[in-house]
Design a protein around this motif. Structure first.
Motif, PDB file in Angstrom:
ATOM      1  N   THR A  76       0.849  -1.179   0.000  1.00 51.79           N
ATOM      2  CA  THR A  76       0.000   0.000   0.000  1.00 51.79           C
ATOM      3  C   THR A  76       0.887   1.231   0.000  1.00 51.79           C
ATOM      4  OG1 THR A  76      -0.012   0.124   2.390  1.00 51.79           O
ATOM      5  CG2 THR A  76      -1.730  -1.200   1.373  1.00 51.79           C
ATOM      6  N   PHE A 120      -6.859  -8.409  -1.529  1.00 48.52           N
ATOM      7  CA  PHE A 120      -7.092  -9.392  -0.463  1.00 48.52           C
ATOM      8  C   PHE A 120      -8.294 -10.270  -0.776  1.00 48.52           C
ATOM      9  CE2 PHE A 120      -4.816  -6.522   2.716  1.00 48.52           C
ATOM     10  CZ  PHE A 120      -3.668  -7.303   2.652  1.00 48.52           C
ATOM     11  N   SER A 121      -9.298  -9.665  -1.362  1.00 50.37           N
ATOM     12  CA  SER A 121     -10.476 -10.487  -1.634  1.00 50.37           C
ATOM     13  C   SER A 121     -10.246 -11.405  -2.832  1.00 50.37           C
ATOM     14  CB  SER A 121     -11.694  -9.593  -1.851  1.00 50.37           C
ATOM     15  OG  SER A 121     -11.426  -8.668  -2.874  1.00 50.37           O
ATOM     16  N   ASN A 122      -9.209 -11.174  -3.564  1.00 50.17           N
ATOM     17  CA  ASN A 122      -8.859 -12.087  -4.662  1.00 50.17           C
ATOM     18  C   ASN A 122      -7.416 -12.562  -4.478  1.00 50.17           C
ATOM     19  OD1 ASN A 122     -11.292 -11.606  -6.585  1.00 50.17           O
ATOM     20  ND2 ASN A 122     -10.589  -9.568  -5.986  1.00 50.17           N
ATOM     21  N   TYR A 123      -7.150 -13.014  -3.296  1.00 45.29           N
ATOM     22  CA  TYR A 123      -5.738 -13.198  -2.974  1.00 45.29           C
ATOM     23  C   TYR A 123      -5.094 -14.310  -3.788  1.00 45.29           C
ATOM     24  CZ  TYR A 123      -1.633 -12.298  -0.196  1.00 45.29           C
ATOM     25  OH  TYR A 123      -0.388 -11.925   0.194  1.00 45.29           O
ATOM     26  N   ALA A 124      -5.820 -15.345  -4.050  1.00 43.81           N
ATOM     27  CA  ALA A 124      -5.251 -16.436  -4.846  1.00 43.81           C
ATOM     28  C   ALA A 124      -4.849 -15.907  -6.211  1.00 43.81           C
ATOM     29  CB  ALA A 124      -6.257 -17.561  -4.985  1.00 43.81           C
ATOM     30  N   MET A 125      -5.737 -15.146  -6.812  1.00 49.01           N
ATOM     31  CA  MET A 125      -5.442 -14.556  -8.117  1.00 49.01           C
ATOM     32  C   MET A 125      -4.231 -13.619  -8.003  1.00 49.01           C
ATOM     33  SD  MET A 125      -6.723 -14.812 -11.126  1.00 49.01           S
ATOM     34  CE  MET A 125      -6.853 -13.987 -12.703  1.00 49.01           C
ATOM     35  N   ALA A 144      -1.749 -13.741  -6.026  1.00 46.41           N
ATOM     36  CA  ALA A 144      -0.496 -14.484  -5.933  1.00 46.41           C
ATOM     37  C   ALA A 144      -0.186 -15.221  -7.228  1.00 46.41           C
ATOM     38  CB  ALA A 144      -0.578 -15.469  -4.773  1.00 46.41           C
ATOM     39  N   HIS A 157       2.408  -0.954   3.806  1.00 46.34           N
ATOM     40  CA  HIS A 157       2.064  -2.305   4.237  1.00 46.34           C
ATOM     41  C   HIS A 157       2.202  -3.256   3.065  1.00 46.34           C
ATOM     42  CE1 HIS A 157       0.723  -0.913   8.060  1.00 46.34           C
ATOM     43  NE2 HIS A 157      -0.172  -0.099   7.524  1.00 46.34           N
ATOM     44  N   VAL A 158       2.830  -4.355   3.310  1.00 39.42           N
ATOM     45  CA  VAL A 158       3.026  -5.324   2.239  1.00 39.42           C
ATOM     46  C   VAL A 158       1.728  -6.099   2.030  1.00 39.42           C
ATOM     47  CG1 VAL A 158       4.265  -7.380   1.527  1.00 39.42           C
ATOM     48  CG2 VAL A 158       5.464  -5.541   2.686  1.00 39.42           C
ATOM     49  N   VAL A 159       1.241  -6.032   0.826  1.00 42.43           N
ATOM     50  CA  VAL A 159       0.057  -6.809   0.484  1.00 42.43           C
ATOM     51  C   VAL A 159       0.468  -8.181  -0.060  1.00 42.43           C
ATOM     52  CG1 VAL A 159      -1.940  -6.897  -1.033  1.00 42.43           C
ATOM     53  CG2 VAL A 159      -1.311  -4.754   0.060  1.00 42.43           C
ATOM     54  N   TYR A 160       1.462  -8.140  -0.916  1.00 40.48           N
ATOM     55  CA  TYR A 160       1.967  -9.409  -1.422  1.00 40.48           C
ATOM     56  C   TYR A 160       3.414  -9.196  -1.845  1.00 40.48           C
ATOM     57  CZ  TYR A 160       2.675 -13.560  -4.229  1.00 40.48           C
ATOM     58  OH  TYR A 160       3.177 -14.730  -4.713  1.00 40.48           O
ATOM     59  N   ASP A 203      -5.878  -2.417  -1.565  1.00 40.44           N
ATOM     60  CA  ASP A 203      -5.469  -3.646  -0.881  1.00 40.44           C
ATOM     61  C   ASP A 203      -6.670  -4.565  -0.670  1.00 40.44           C
ATOM     62  OD1 ASP A 203      -6.613  -1.920   0.874  1.00 40.44           O
ATOM     63  OD2 ASP A 203      -5.272  -2.388   2.550  1.00 40.44           O
ATOM     64  N   ALA A 204      -7.834  -3.965  -0.446  1.00 38.50           N
ATOM     65  CA  ALA A 204      -9.021  -4.797  -0.226  1.00 38.50           C
ATOM     66  C   ALA A 204      -9.331  -5.631  -1.460  1.00 38.50           C
ATOM     67  CB  ALA A 204     -10.205  -3.909   0.135  1.00 38.50           C
TER      68      ALA A 204
END
Lengths: 180, 1432
Positions: A13, A116-121, A123, A17-20, A112-113
């Motif tokens: 962000t 986070f809500s599509n975190y698999a995607m 990554a 903050h590290v999101v990924y 970030d939201a």
């Protein structure tokens, strides 16, 4: 011999903050912290570049590697590359990732939201674009196919086959399933 | 992908539900263990030890659980879900796998839990993809996810072996599955590649799997039939199966298995025309590797394809080939980038097959097209970079801290760059057409490139493009540089190229001053550096670099500085003549942000500059010395009122800068000797006598017809300037006027060449003097860290240098060691200084002993008794060991610690002789050589030194010299120990050997050892015996053992050794010397022996009457206090001072103007001409002897009768010959002198005694000079010289010195030295003093000051007392009225005078509430508070 890799890709962000993040070198914890620090200096909160414009490229260096950061929405995308991965190549990689996110999540403004809500995607896109530090897929369709465990590339010949071709293909396909 | 579609709340909700439903971990594990359905190896409860936790941000934002989320929670839930094995469980499984995505670190048990799922979840693509992802993240050691927090002790960088094996086993099984889905195969290959990156075994597996897959595909194609067994439903071979190619090439690249030489790499050609653009890219990337290895092969493989691709590209731009499988697929921009690199690798190779005029033509054409016409910046600038020769080297591919590749790699790369440059120059004029710029028609290639680069630099918007463009310019310049340095015969340029680069240089020069981000600025500076090195004019300089860096501020990261340092290093290497400039850049780079600098890199840079030859060496010395004194850069200073972060950063930078300066000091200490070619024991070979001096001498001699006498002229003064001149003329009736005129001319000539003389002999290494001064300055003024580094460096130089540098260092260190009040170690350097001084003391002592031996056994070392030589060798070895232990290594091949003559002797030793022979040979050889090899030697010698260190203890020769205590506790190495040694030495060796306590582990010798100590008591009388046997012509008073016991301070380092030194001055009354000299001194001064000796040596040239009372400066022991009406004998006259002996027999200096000459014995006076000639000759002799400096004060006058090969030997040889003339000391002085020397320790105390014992032999030589100037304290002269150079080196006494500096050179009455020499005559270290920028190392000065300061009771009083005590050049003319003491005062500190009410004093001066007075009752001088002195 290998001529460079994308050593790290990170999404954070604007507040830092590290999101990924994904590292493609065997970094120790301390080195990872250094890399994060270097990212932070390029476009993080302490860089004074927090107000950087959308899609503006910011550049920096870490050791002998190059850093490119591109802010997108409320996020900043970072990449660290060595060798053949110059600033332009890294920027290209980041743009692929960003555009894929935008298209896949249908969210022009990345937050970030959203990630986070599509975190698999989140990554897996990075995983498909930068495989072990080597740039792999660069268009959204291929990436999505690959994530869905399909082959990213379908030979156009097959697609462009006429009726006969597809029939032949089906026949072949059918025959191959017969027990040998 | 339900997980993706779920909102955050959903995920978190489900997870928390899962978590809350869980029982305790123990119960959970037990449940898992009990379950027969659990498909995994049961995770043991103990295995759940590591629990990486998510960061607060993630835990809060994703899971809404501020208390944090640990991986073990998720794993337990996962195990539960696996066990459930129903639909709900499967749904949960996917969600739980997703939870694991957040964890950067997965414990091994997680992977063991996951591996079995590959089979179980084979149909579920979402679960399967997640499994692949997690396994990949685990095995590649890389991390994916978000930073996790866990106990660092549990951190394992490598994946757990068992878990890795499980993954690999699963991958292998999958890959062997027949008819594996290509997509699954692809994922499996990538997983295998991830594992293979860090695991050689896995790499082998991968290669095998790749080959198997290819073979299968080929088999399938060969079988051809529809029923052929094969995994693919389509009939394809490996050559046409683009998916397979894609996967295989990509996996090989990712695994790092593509070397360019393996089978897969070499078959890259089948893939370049692939319909799959990404597959074609991977193939091309492998082709680049292959082209590096074997360009000819690539030409053969790719000629057709590239030719066709170029044609098509020119016609229709980047596109897939018309016919898939033919040509090159250029749809993908990365593919085009790789193609440009491939083409560049081909045309820049050194194989003839790649000649662009023939087979290489399509490759070059393609490269030009890509560079000039490609629509994508990535490709265009990548191609330009490639064309410029910037091809990623293996060294740059790893993320290292700027570590350069091996020398071979470097050379190969530079050769490639050189070829790239030449190719570009020859092809610069090739006409290319750019579709967009049709108005121009055909343009020259280099013009197009130049325009593109210029555009990229000017156009804002893309920092990445800017950086790459700047990098391309840098690359061009670097290639030009490489072309100049590699195969220089073929370097060339063309006006076009030069013009374009000139324009680019100007553009960059303007840019660097504009506002840029740090990384961009860094790229620009890099380019400018290379351009400058390549010879293109830029307006860039180090000052601008500093400026640029300063504006960059915190954004400068270590990487940028490293990059710049690398550039500087390359430039400095390539252009050694301009090394100074580039090293200046290096310092500026450091200054930008010192904390980010890799100091190894800096020292490498310096070493590299040294290795590049003479210019580089000089440059590096200048730069490093300058670095010591340079102020901290702006980055270390936080602006007032700045944020805490800014202050912290400034503090960090300051620390970094200090480390840098400390490194500079260290580096100087290590390398100064080698760089200045100053090796201890190296035979000195002064150049020929300057013509001016020779002529002056000859002319003067002829004119006066007194050449013979001139050689021994006692007055070395310039009579023309002297106030005594009139008197001389009066008395010298036989003086010839004409001769005088001639002499005056000669004097002028001599004056003119005095500087030359100094340069020739005194300043044989001005550089080293400068280094010493820089280090001294650092040691006194910097923070402790740097002081320590400077002290260490000085110690190293002291040990490794010959005279006078060793003495200079000694005095510098000694002064620093006793800098505080009462001799305390105010600078905090005792830990470094004490051992160093102790060692040096021992060295000097050993030299004295050596000198005795020399006198005893004769000039021919061959004739020396073997035992003596062996003993000497052992002593030398012991000293070397100690030096290595406490200071630095002194390899025997390069340094002879004890001097040249010691090496001569030791060459005959059985054990160590070889080393010394080689040393002697080596030093001769080095003298002959033009000495431009120092740089290379430096590197080699470093390794040798390491060997020497390692080997020295192994080859312990038996611990010849064992001190009773370690060097740090010197006190026990007492005088009588030394006596015994000497005794044994002289008596031919005693059997009394006793192993001494050896705290440092040196074994004690049991063989004959002239230097070893013995516990035999009753050696008291041997002192005298020793002296007597050394020189039996002296009447030596018998002494008792008690009398011989020295009264050294317990803390005095090296006292024992200096006891030995004293032993060598046998003229002194032994009793006086050993009992009273150090304590009172008066006894010694008034000892009959002394008087006798003094009377015998110094001829009285006249008598005089004292006109005014003169109070000698108590800090100037050579000055004599005399009173009005005293009748004195005049011994010598020089430059406004006279050496007189007062009625009580004391001798000292009195200003000429204070005396009235009653009678002058003319036979002792030379004509001015003769004196001048003598002075010139003496000057030469003195310089030839290697610059007597402090040696004189220490007790040496130079014996002119000998060859002046080794100064030290001369210094100490004087003990025998010049031992008569012990000057008595002014009565007022010994007390203070004794005290002040005590600050120094016994060393200087005894040195004084030695000094006193070493005036000139008879008046036949112009030893008056040395007598007064050498043996007596030369403090004033140092100061005066300091004044001359305009720099006051002493921070303590800066003010008064500065005040004096203007007048001193002219009106300071020098006691000795002809006027050309002026202050130099008595300047102890005229080498240093003479170099214009140098400051005199004023150890003595400091010593004076330290003594004075203690009088004031603290450092705060330095200035005041510096004024009082250290202005010795103000003749103490006390003419005021007597004044009474009105209040009693008890002097406590040195220099203070205890007075009682009623005492009558005369006040010499008053400063800061203290008055310097002479008490009329006893003529003592000292400081009393002003309030104690009444009015007139």
């Amino acid at each position: 011999m290998s001529s460079g890799r994308v050593a790290a890709v990170a999404v954070a962000t604007r507040q830092g903050h590290v999101v990924y993040e994904r590292f493609h070198e065997a970094f120790s914890e301390a080195e990872k912290a250094e890399v994060r620090g270097a990212f932070d200096q390029v476009a993080g909160p302490s860089s004074g570049a927090a107000a950087a414009a959308e899609d503006e490229e910011l550049v920096g260096r870490f050791r002998n590697g190059r850093i490119v950061a591109i802010p997108a929405g409320e996020l900043v995308f970072y990449a660290l590359g060595t060798g053949e991965y110059s600033e332009l190549a890294l920027a290209e990689v980041l743009r692929v990732i960003i555009s894929t996110y935008r298209e896949a999540f249908k969210a022009p403004n990345l937050t970030d939201a959203v990630l986070f809500s599509n975190y698999a995607m989140t990554a897996l896109v990075v995983d498909e674009v930068v495989r072990e530090g080597i740039v792999e897929l660069t268009d959204r369709l291929s990436i999505q196919k690959a994530i869905a465990m399909r082959l990213p590339y379908e030979p156009p010949v097959e697609k462009s086959k006429g009726t006969l071709g597809s029939l032949l293909s089906k026949k072949e396909k059918a025959s191959s399933w017969q027990p040998a | 992908m339900s997980a993706q579609k779920e909102g955050k709340g959903g995920m978190a909700g489900r997870l928390s539900k899962l978590m809350s439903s869980k029982a305790s971990p123990r119960a959970e594990a037990a449940a898992v263990a009990e379950s027969p359905a659990a498909p995994s190896p049961k995770p043991a409860p103990a295995a759940f030890g590591r629990d990486p936790r998510l960061s607060k941000y993630i835990a809060q934002r994703v899971f809404n659980r501020p208390e944090g989320v640990g991986v073990q929670e998720v794993l337990r839930a996962l195990a539960d879900a696996i066990r459930a094995n129903d639909k709900a469980g499967r749904a949960q499984l996917v969600a739980l796998l997703l939870r694991l995505f957040f964890f950067e670190e997965l414990p091994p048990e997680a992977v063991q839990l996951l591996v079995p799922l590959f089979q179980a979840q084979g149909k579920d693509v979402r679960a399967l993809r997640s499994l692949y992802y997690l396994a990949e993240a685990y095995v590649s050691c890389g991390s994916a996810g978000t930073p996790t927090l866990y106990d660092p002790a549990l951190l394992g960088k490598r994946p757990d072996d068992k878990a890795l094996q499980a993954v690999l086993g699963e991958v292998g099984r999958l890959l062997e599955t027949p008819a594996l889905d290509p997509a699954v195969a692809r994922a499996s290959f990538f997983l295998a590649a991830a594992a293979a990156r860090s695991n050689p075994a896995a790499r082998k597996q991968l290669v095998a799997a790749v080959q198997r897959a290819i073979a299968e595909a080929d088999d399938a194609a060969a079988a051809g039939g529809p029923l052929a067994p094969g995994k693919s439903p389509r009939r394809r071979s490996a050559a046409t199966d683009w998916d397979l190619q894609h996967t295989v090439f990509a996996a090989s690249r990712a695994a790092g298995a593509a070397t360019g030489a393996d089978e897969v790499s070499r078959s890259f050609g089948v893939g370049v025309g692939s319909g799959d653009a990404v597959g074609a890219r991977h193939a091309l990337a492998m082709g680049v590797e292959a082209a590096f290895r074997d360009a000819g092969y690539v030409v053969r493989e790719m000629y057709e394809a590239v030719a066709e691709a170029a044609q098509q590209y020119e016609a229709s731009g980047p596109s897939p080939p018309r016919m898939p499988g033919q040509g090159v697929n250029l749809e993908d921009s990365f593919a085009r980038l790789y193609l440009s690199r491939l083409c560049a690798a081909v045309v820049q190779s050194d194989q003839s097959a790649t000649d662009v005029a023939r087979d290489g033509a399509p490759f070059f054409r393609m490269l030009c097209l890509l560079a000039t016409r490609d629509p994508v910046d990535l490709v265009r600038f990548g191609a330009i970079e490639a064309m410029a020769g910037a091809l990623a080297s293996p060294a740059s591919s790893a993320l290292t801290a700027g570590k350069a590749g091996s020398a071979r790699e470097d050379t190969v790369q530079r050769q490639r760059r050189g070829r790239a440059w030449r190719l570009l120059v020859t092809q610069a004029g090739v006409e290319v057409t750019v579709p967009g710029a049709t108005d121009k028609g055909g343009m020259k290639l280099i013009d197009v490139l130049g325009r593109l680069l210029l555009l990229a630099l000017r156009k804002t918007g893309s920092a990445a493009r800017f950086c790459v463009a700047a990098g391309a310019v840098a690359s061009l310049a670097e290639s030009c540089l490489a072309s100049q340095t590699v195969g220089s015969t073929r370097h060339g340029s063309s006006p076009d190229v030069d013009r374009v680069l000139g324009v680019l240089a100007a553009e960059l020069g303007a840019l660097v001053e504009g506002s840029l981000r740090a990384a961009q600025r860094c790229a620009v500076i890099e380019a400018l550096l290379y351009l400058q090195a390549a010879g293109y004019a830029t307006n860039f300089n180090p000052a601008k670099l500093v400026q640029a860096g300063g504006s960059g501020g915190a954004a400068w990261t270590g990487g940028m500085q490293d990059a710049l340092l690398t550039a500087v290093l390359k430039c400095a290497r390539a252009k050694p003549r301009e090394a100074a400039r580039f090293l200046g850049y290096a310092t500026a780079v450091v200054g930008i942000a010192p904390s980010g600098i890799d100091l190894v890199k800096i020292t490498e840079l310096w070493d590299a500059a040294v290795a590049s030859g003479r210019e580089g060496r000089e440059a590096v010395l200048a730069v490093v010395t300058e670095a010591l004194a340079s102020p901290p850069p702006p980055s270390t200073q936080a602006r007032a009122g700045s944020a805490p972060a800014e202050v912290t950063r400034a503090a960090r930078e300051e620390d970094g800068w200090n480390s840098f300066v400390a490194t500079a000091a260290w580096w100087l200490g290590e390398n100064a000797n080698a760089l200045c070619e100053e090796y201890a024991g190296r035979k000195l070979q002064p150049a020929a006598i300057p013509g001016g001096i020779a002529a002056a001498s000859a002319g003067a001699a002829a004119a006066a017809q007194l050449a013979a006498a001139a050689a021994g002229a006692s007055a070395a003064a310039n009579g023309e300037d002297s106030g005594l001149d009139g008197g001389l003329e009066d008395g010298d009736k036989s003086d010839d006027r004409e001769a005088d005129a001639a002499a005056a001319a000669a004097a002028m000539a001599a004056a003119a060449t005095a500087a030359e003389l100094l340069q020739q002999f005194g300043g044989r290494s001005p550089t080293l003097s400068r280094i010493l001064l820089a280090l001294q300055g650092l040691m006194l003024t910097a923070v402790w860290q740097l002081r320590l580094a400077a002290a260490q460096a000085l110690a190293k130089i002291a040990v490794r240098s010959g005279e006078p540098y060793r003495l200079q260092c000694y005095s510098i260190l000694a002064a620093a060691g006793s800098s505080g009040a009462g001799g305390s170690d105010a600078l905090g350097l005792g830990s470094v200084i004490r051992p160093a001084l102790a060692l040096l003391d021992r060295l000097y002592a050993a030299q004295v002993v050596l000198d005795q031996l020399w006198a005893e056994h004769g000039e021919d070392p061959e004739a020396w008794p073997k035992e003596v030589v062996a003993s000497l060798a052992r002593r030398n070895a012991e000293l070397a060991r100690q030096a290595e232990r406490y200071v630095c290594s002194v390899p025997r091949e390069r340094y002879s610690l004890l001097g040249h003559r010691a090496a001569l002797v030791l060459a005959g030793d059985v054990e160590a002789g070889d080393y010394f022979s080689s040393f002697l040979k080596g030093s001769e050889k080095e003298e002959q050589a033009t000495s431009d090899r120092v740089g290379e030697q430096l590197v080699a010698s470093k390794s040798r030194e390491v060997d020497a260190i390692l080997g020295s203890h192994a080859s312990d020769e038996g611990g010849s010299l064992t001190f009773k205590a370690g060097p740090l506790s010197e006190a026990s190495a007492t005088l009588d120990d030394r006596n015994k040694e000497i005794d044994r030495l002289l008596s031919g060796g005693a059997a009394l050997q006793q192993p001494s306590p050896d705290p440092w582990g040196f074994s004690a010798a049991t063989t004959y050892n002239a230097f070893a100590e013995s516990s035999a008591d009753g050696a008291g009388g041997t002192w005298g015996a020793a002296a007597a046997s050394v020189d039996t012509s002296f009447p030596v008073a018998a002494q008792s053992g008690e009398a011989a016991t020295p009264r050294f301070g317990a803390a005095a380092p090296g006292s024992g050794d200096w006891g030995a030194a004293r032993a060598a001055s046998p003229d002194a009354s032994a009793a006086a010397a050993s009992t009273d000299w150090f304590g009172g001194g008066e006894a010694a001064a008034q000892g009959p022996q002394v008087q006798q000796g003094g009377g015998g040596a110094a001829k009285v040239i006249g008598t005089g009457t004292v006109l005014h009372t003169f109070v000698g400066d108590y800090n100037q022991p050579e000055e004599l206090s005399v009173f009005e009406g005293d009748k004195v004998e005049v011994l010598e006259e020089a430059d406004g001072w006279m050496l007189v002996r007062d009625p009580s027999g004391r001798e000292g200096l009195v200003p000429t103007s204070y005396l009235h000459l009653d009678a002058l014995y003319q036979q002792n006076l030379q004509s001015a001409a003769a004196a001048e000639a003598a002075a010139a000759a003496a000057e030469y002799q003195r310089k030839a002897a290697g610059t007597p400096t402090r040696a004189h004060r220490r007790g040496a006058s130079v014996d002119f009768g000998q060859s002046k090969e080794d100064l030290l030997d001369n210094i100490f040889s004087s003990y025998q010959t010049n031992s008569f003339n012990l000057p008595s000391m002014p009565e007022e002085q010994p007390a203070s002198f004794g005290e002040s020397t005590s600050l120094f320790g016994g060393a200087s105390s005894s040195s004084y005694s030695a000094a006193a014992g070493a005036p000139a032999p008879a008046a036949a030589t112009p030893a008056g000079d040395y007598y007064s100037g050498g043996s007596l304290s030369p403090v004033a002269r140092q100061d005066s010289f300091t004044g001359l150079t305009g720099r006051t080196d002493s921070m303590w006494a800066a003010q008064p010195l500065r005040q004096d500096s203007g007048v001193r050179p002219s009106d300071y009455p020098e006691a000795a030295g002809v006027s050309p020499r002026g202050g130099l005559g008595r300047q102890t270290s005229n080498t240093a003093g003479h170099s214009p920028s140098a400051r005199s190392p004023s150890g003595a000065h400091r010593r004076t000051l330290s003594g004075t300061s203690s009088a004031g009771g603290g450092m705060a009083a330095f200035d005041a007392y510096g004024d009082l005590g250290s202005i010795p050049n103000t003749p103490s003319r006390v003419e005021g009225p007597e004044r009474p003491i009105v209040a009693g005062f008890v002097g406590e500190l040195e220099g203070e005078l205890s007075v009682e009410p009623g005492d009558r004093v005369k006040v010499h001066s008053e400063v800061d509430g203290w008055a310097r007075v002479i008490r009329l009752s006893d003529n003592r001088t000292g400081l009393v508070p002003s309030w104690a002195v009444g009015g007139d």
